[in-house]
Design a protein around this motif. Structure first.
Motif, PDB file in Angstrom:
ATOM      1  N   PRO A   1       0.764  -1.315  -0.070  1.00  0.00           N
ATOM      2  CA  PRO A   1      -0.138  -0.025  -0.253  1.00  0.00           C
ATOM      3  C   PRO A   1       0.809   1.507   0.048  1.00  0.00           C
ATOM      4  O   PRO A   1       1.977   1.372   0.592  1.00  0.00           O
ATOM      5  N   VAL A   2       0.469   2.341  -0.736  1.00  0.00           N
ATOM      6  CA  VAL A   2       0.983   3.458  -0.770  1.00  0.00           C
ATOM      7  C   VAL A   2       0.274   4.568  -0.093  1.00  0.00           C
ATOM      8  O   VAL A   2      -1.004   4.849  -0.307  1.00  0.00           O
ATOM      9  N   GLY A   3       0.808   5.213   1.031  1.00  0.00           N
ATOM     10  CA  GLY A   3       0.063   6.309   1.667  1.00  0.00           C
ATOM     11  C   GLY A   3       0.716   7.687   1.459  1.00  0.00           C
ATOM     12  O   GLY A   3       1.464   7.943   0.720  1.00  0.00           O
ATOM     13  N   TYR A   4       0.043   8.655   2.257  1.00  0.00           N
ATOM     14  CA  TYR A   4       0.466  10.058   2.166  1.00  0.00           C
ATOM     15  C   TYR A   4       1.601  10.311   3.267  1.00  0.00           C
ATOM     16  O   TYR A   4       1.618   9.574   4.303  1.00  0.00           O
ATOM     17  N   LYS A   5       2.392  11.083   2.693  1.00  0.00           N
ATOM     18  CA  LYS A   5       3.419  11.503   3.590  1.00  0.00           C
ATOM     19  C   LYS A   5       3.483  12.947   4.111  1.00  0.00           C
ATOM     20  O   LYS A   5       2.710  13.567   3.535  1.00  0.00           O
ATOM     21  N   ARG A   6       4.058  13.273   5.083  1.00  0.00           N
ATOM     22  CA  ARG A   6       3.845  14.556   5.682  1.00  0.00           C
ATOM     23  C   ARG A   6       5.133  15.531   4.973  1.00  0.00           C
ATOM     24  O   ARG A   6       6.458  15.230   5.427  1.00  0.00           O
ATOM     25  N   ILE A   7       4.934  15.986   3.684  1.00  0.00           N
ATOM     26  CA  ILE A   7       6.028  16.563   3.027  1.00  0.00           C
ATOM     27  C   ILE A   7       5.957  18.163   3.049  1.00  0.00           C
ATOM     28  O   ILE A   7       4.804  18.817   2.830  1.00  0.00           O
ATOM     29  N   ASN A   8       7.218  18.694   3.125  1.00  0.00           N
ATOM     30  CA  ASN A   8       7.375  19.938   3.387  1.00  0.00           C
ATOM     31  C   ASN A   8       7.050  20.719   1.934  1.00  0.00           C
ATOM     32  O   ASN A   8       7.844  20.204   0.540  1.00  0.00           O
ATOM     33  N   LYS A   9       6.248  21.365   1.536  1.00  0.00           N
ATOM     34  CA  LYS A   9       5.804  21.826   0.041  1.00  0.00           C
ATOM     35  C   LYS A   9       6.935  22.520  -0.600  1.00  0.00           C
ATOM     36  O   LYS A   9       6.756  22.778  -1.692  1.00  0.00           O
ATOM     37  N   LYS A  10       7.567  23.435   0.143  1.00  0.00           N
ATOM     38  CA  LYS A  10       8.752  24.183  -0.170  1.00  0.00           C
ATOM     39  C   LYS A  10      10.105  23.283  -0.494  1.00  0.00           C
ATOM     40  O   LYS A  10      10.554  23.570  -1.609  1.00  0.00           O
ATOM     41  N   THR A  11      10.420  22.489   0.424  1.00  0.00           N
ATOM     42  CA  THR A  11      11.667  21.678   0.143  1.00  0.00           C
ATOM     43  C   THR A  11      11.559  20.359  -0.286  1.00  0.00           C
ATOM     44  O   THR A  11      12.452  19.595  -0.828  1.00  0.00           O
ATOM     45  N   GLY A  12      10.393  19.708  -0.267  1.00  0.00           N
ATOM     46  CA  GLY A  12      10.104  18.644  -0.740  1.00  0.00           C
ATOM     47  C   GLY A  12      10.412  17.439  -0.006  1.00  0.00           C
ATOM     48  O   GLY A  12      10.390  16.260  -0.195  1.00  0.00           O
ATOM     49  N   LYS A  13      10.682  17.656   1.443  1.00  0.00           N
ATOM     50  CA  LYS A  13      11.540  16.725   2.512  1.00  0.00           C
ATOM     51  C   LYS A  13      10.530  16.499   3.301  1.00  0.00           C
ATOM     52  O   LYS A  13       9.473  17.329   3.546  1.00  0.00           O
ATOM     53  N   GLU A  14      10.486  15.195   3.847  1.00  0.00           N
ATOM     54  CA  GLU A  14       9.623  14.858   4.883  1.00  0.00           C
ATOM     55  C   GLU A  14       9.775  15.420   6.245  1.00  0.00           C
ATOM     56  O   GLU A  14      10.792  15.684   6.915  1.00  0.00           O
ATOM     57  N   VAL A  15       8.488  15.692   7.005  1.00  0.00           N
ATOM     58  CA  VAL A  15       8.651  16.521   8.098  1.00  0.00           C
ATOM     59  C   VAL A  15       8.338  15.580   9.274  1.00  0.00           C
ATOM     60  O   VAL A  15       7.286  14.730   9.319  1.00  0.00           O
ATOM     61  N   ASP A  16       9.079  15.583  10.296  1.00  0.00           N
ATOM     62  CA  ASP A  16       8.831  14.687  11.588  1.00  0.00           C
ATOM     63  C   ASP A  16       7.472  15.157  12.357  1.00  0.00           C
ATOM     64  O   ASP A  16       7.129  16.591  12.342  1.00  0.00           O
ATOM     65  N   LYS A  17       6.740  14.328  12.765  1.00  0.00           N
ATOM     66  CA  LYS A  17       5.474  14.854  13.458  1.00  0.00           C
ATOM     67  C   LYS A  17       5.652  16.053  14.559  1.00  0.00           C
ATOM     68  O   LYS A  17       4.690  16.671  14.590  1.00  0.00           O
ATOM     69  N   GLU A  18       6.773  15.904  15.368  1.00  0.00           N
ATOM     70  CA  GLU A  18       6.999  16.687  16.263  1.00  0.00           C
ATOM     71  C   GLU A  18       7.130  18.093  15.989  1.00  0.00           C
ATOM     72  O   GLU A  18       7.141  19.063  16.750  1.00  0.00           O
ATOM     73  N   ASN A  19       7.701  18.162  14.669  1.00  0.00           N
ATOM     74  CA  ASN A  19       7.834  19.608  14.139  1.00  0.00           C
ATOM     75  C   ASN A  19       6.531  20.137  13.128  1.00  0.00           C
ATOM     76  O   ASN A  19       6.686  21.318  12.779  1.00  0.00           O
ATOM     77  N   ILE A  20       5.466  19.603  13.387  1.00  0.00           N
ATOM     78  CA  ILE A  20       4.205  20.094  12.733  1.00  0.00           C
ATOM     79  C   ILE A  20       3.347  20.840  13.850  1.00  0.00           C
ATOM     80  O   ILE A  20       3.228  20.325  14.696  1.00  0.00           O
ATOM     81  N   VAL A  21       2.910  22.004  13.461  1.00  0.00           N
ATOM     82  CA  VAL A  21       2.083  23.038  14.298  1.00  0.00           C
ATOM     83  C   VAL A  21       0.803  23.126  13.368  1.00  0.00           C
ATOM     84  O   VAL A  21       1.065  23.005  12.087  1.00  0.00           O
ATOM     85  N   LYS A  22      -0.323  23.629  13.910  1.00  0.00           N
ATOM     86  CA  LYS A  22      -1.478  23.849  13.395  1.00  0.00           C
ATOM     87  C   LYS A  22      -1.527  25.348  13.311  1.00  0.00           C
ATOM     88  O   LYS A  22      -1.404  26.083  14.031  1.00  0.00           O
ATOM     89  N   GLY A  23      -2.008  26.243  11.965  1.00  0.00           N
ATOM     90  CA  GLY A  23      -2.151  27.564  11.904  1.00  0.00           C
ATOM     91  C   GLY A  23      -3.460  27.945  11.314  1.00  0.00           C
ATOM     92  O   GLY A  23      -3.770  27.030  10.217  1.00  0.00           O
ATOM     93  N   ILE A  24      -3.851  28.851  11.325  1.00  0.00           N
ATOM     94  CA  ILE A  24      -5.093  29.478  10.430  1.00  0.00           C
ATOM     95  C   ILE A  24      -4.507  30.775   9.637  1.00  0.00           C
ATOM     96  O   ILE A  24      -3.922  31.631  10.020  1.00  0.00           O
ATOM     97  N   GLU A  25      -4.821  30.529   8.437  1.00  0.00           N
ATOM     98  CA  GLU A  25      -4.463  31.766   7.380  1.00  0.00           C
ATOM     99  C   GLU A  25      -5.424  32.796   7.743  1.00  0.00           C
ATOM    100  O   GLU A  25      -6.489  32.756   7.245  1.00  0.00           O
ATOM    101  N   TYR A  26      -5.070  34.054   8.135  1.00  0.00           N
ATOM    102  CA  TYR A  26      -6.315  35.206   8.103  1.00  0.00           C
ATOM    103  C   TYR A  26      -5.950  36.109   7.093  1.00  0.00           C
ATOM    104  O   TYR A  26      -6.730  37.034   6.794  1.00  0.00           O
ATOM    105  N   GLU A  27      -4.686  36.378   6.554  1.00  0.00           N
ATOM    106  CA  GLU A  27      -4.549  36.919   5.251  1.00  0.00           C
ATOM    107  C   GLU A  27      -3.671  36.209   4.517  1.00  0.00           C
ATOM    108  O   GLU A  27      -2.933  35.371   4.759  1.00  0.00           O
ATOM    109  N   ASP A  28      -3.512  36.722   3.165  1.00  0.00           N
ATOM    110  CA  ASP A  28      -2.610  35.865   2.128  1.00  0.00           C
ATOM    111  C   ASP A  28      -1.199  35.658   2.735  1.00  0.00           C
ATOM    112  O   ASP A  28      -0.486  36.722   2.834  1.00  0.00           O
ATOM    113  N   GLY A  29      -0.543  34.739   3.127  1.00  0.00           N
ATOM    114  CA  GLY A  29       0.597  34.123   3.630  1.00  0.00           C
ATOM    115  C   GLY A  29       0.898  34.592   4.927  1.00  0.00           C
ATOM    116  O   GLY A  29       1.920  34.380   5.602  1.00  0.00           O
ATOM    117  N   GLN A  30      -0.326  35.022   5.923  1.00  0.00           N
ATOM    118  CA  GLN A  30      -0.105  35.265   7.149  1.00  0.00           C
ATOM    119  C   GLN A  30      -0.718  34.316   7.949  1.00  0.00           C
ATOM    120  O   GLN A  30      -2.158  34.239   7.830  1.00  0.00           O
TER     121      GLN A  30
END
Length: 303
Positions: free
Chosen positions: A48-77
Motif C-alpha cells: 500500500p502507498v500512503g500519504y507522507k508529511r511533505i514540506n511543500k517548499k523543500t520537498g522533504k518529509e517533516v517529523d510529526k513533532e515539528n508540525i504545528v497547526k495554523g489558521i491563515e487570516y491573510e494571504d501568507g499570514q
C-alpha cells in the motif's frame, strides 16, 4: 441492486431534549458509501502507498513533532495555535440533541442538508418518541437542534420520515455560497418572458414523466462497469495479495436519561410563563413561521 440495511451498532447514545422533555435515543447511520475506493499500490511490490508529511517548499518529509497547526487570516499570514488551545475550543460532549426551535418543514432548503442519521428510541422511550414524531407530522414542523458528535458541534434538523425520526446534519450558514454573483433568469413567468402556452406545455410534459420514487431503479453505471471488470479478473485468477493495517473501533458513549411524559405539561407552562413575561415587558413573542433558520448558521465550525 441490494439495499444496505442500517447497522445494529449505535454510533451515538443520548437524548432528544426540548423544554423539560428528554427522549432517550441512539443514532444509526442512514447512509452507506457505495462509491469506488481506488487504493494506491506500489506496482513493484504490491505494498500500500500512503500519504507522507511533505514540506511543500523543500520537498522533504517533516517529523510529526515539528508540525504545528495554523489558521491563515491573510494571504501568507498565519496565526499558530497550540494543541491545548485547540482542545479548549472543542464543544463539550453533552450527549443531547438539544432542540432550540421548531420551524416549518419547508423552511430548510435542500442545499443545507448534509448527512442523515436514524434516531432510534431506547430505554423505554418509545411512547414519547412516537408522540414527538406524530406531533411533528401534524404540525408540519421540524426541530432545529445542536448536537456534538465526536467532539464536533453540528447544526441539525430533526424530521419525521415514515416510522422514524431522522436527524439530518445541516451545513452552517457560512458554508453555503451566495448566488449573488451568478446569473439567473428573473422569478415569475411574466418577468422571465414565459407565455401561458409554454408553461402549460411544460407542465404537461412534467406530468407525463411523473411517477413514484423508487431509488432501486437508479444505478451507478460507472461503478457497475468497474465491478464487472473486477469480477472478471477474480474469476480468471488475476488478483494480488495486499496486507492492510487493521483499524481500531471506538466504543459509543452513553447517558442515563429520564423518560417523563408529564414534563410536557411543565414545559408548556414554562413556555407560557415566558410568553406572559414578554408581554408584560411590552415585547411581542416571535412567530415561529417568521424566524429564519439562517440565524443558527452564524456559528462557525471549530477545527
Amino acid at each position: 441492486m441490494d439495499i444496505p440495511k442500517a447497522s445494529g451498532r449505535a454510533l451515538w447514545k443520548g437524548a432528544i431534549s426540548f423544554g423539560l422533555v428528554h427522549i432517550p435515543v441512539a443514532l444509526h447511520s442512514a447512509t452507506a458509501e457505495q462509491g469506488l475506493d481506488f487504493d494506491w499500490l506500489d506496482k513493484r511490490s504490491m505494498d500500500p502507498v500512503g500519504y507522507k508529511r511533505i514540506n511543500k517548499k523543500t520537498g522533504k518529509e517533516v517529523d510529526k513533532e515539528n508540525i504545528v497547526k495554523g489558521i491563515e487570516y491573510e494571504d501568507g499570514q498565519y496565526v499558530v495555535l497550540s494543541q491545548d488551545e485547540i482542545s479548549a475550543a472543542y464543544p463539550k460532549a453533552t450527549q443531547t440533541i438539544e432542540i432550540e426551535m421548531f420551524v416549518p418543514a419547508t423552511d430548510i432548503p435542500f442545499v443545507y442538508l448534509e448527512r442523515p442519521y436514524y434516531v432510534v428510541p431506547i430505554n423505554k422511550g418509545a411512547k414519547v418518541y412516537a408522540l414527538l414524531r406524530e406531533t411533528l407530522l401534524n404540525t408540519r414542523r421540524i426541530g432545529i437542534a445542536r448536537v456534538v458528535i465526536q467532539t464536533k458541534q453540528h447544526l441539525a434538523a430533526l424530521m419525521p420520515s415514515g416510522p422514524a425520526l431522522v436527524l439530518n446534519l445541516l451545513r452552517w450558514g457560512d458554508e453555503i455560497r451566495s448566488w449573488e454573483k451568478l446569473s439567473f433568469p428573473p422569478e415569475g413567468k411574466e418577468e422571465a418572458g414565459i407565455t401561458d402556452k409554454e408553461l402549460k406545455m411544460a407542465e404537461q410534459l412534467v406530468m407525463d414523466m411523473s411517477g413514484k420514487w423508487h431509488p432501486e431503479e437508479f444505478r451507478d453505471s460507472f461503478k457497475e462497469e468497474i465491478m464487472k471488470l473486477v469480477h472478471e479478473k477474480v474469476e480468471t485468477g488475476d488478483i494480488q495479495t495486499v496486507a492492510q493495517p487493521e483499524e481500531s473501533e471506538t466504543a459509543p458513549g452513553s447517558a442515563q436519561i429520564l423518560d417523563l411524559t408529564e414534563l410536557l405539561q411543565r414545559s408548556l407552562k414554562k413556555s407560557g410563563d415566558k410568553e406572559s413575561s414578554g408581554k408584560a415587558r411590552g415585547k411581542k413573542p416571535a412567530d415561529a413561521d417568521s424566524v429564519p433558520t439562517s440565524t443558527k448558521g452564524t456559528h462557525k465550525r471549530r477545527a
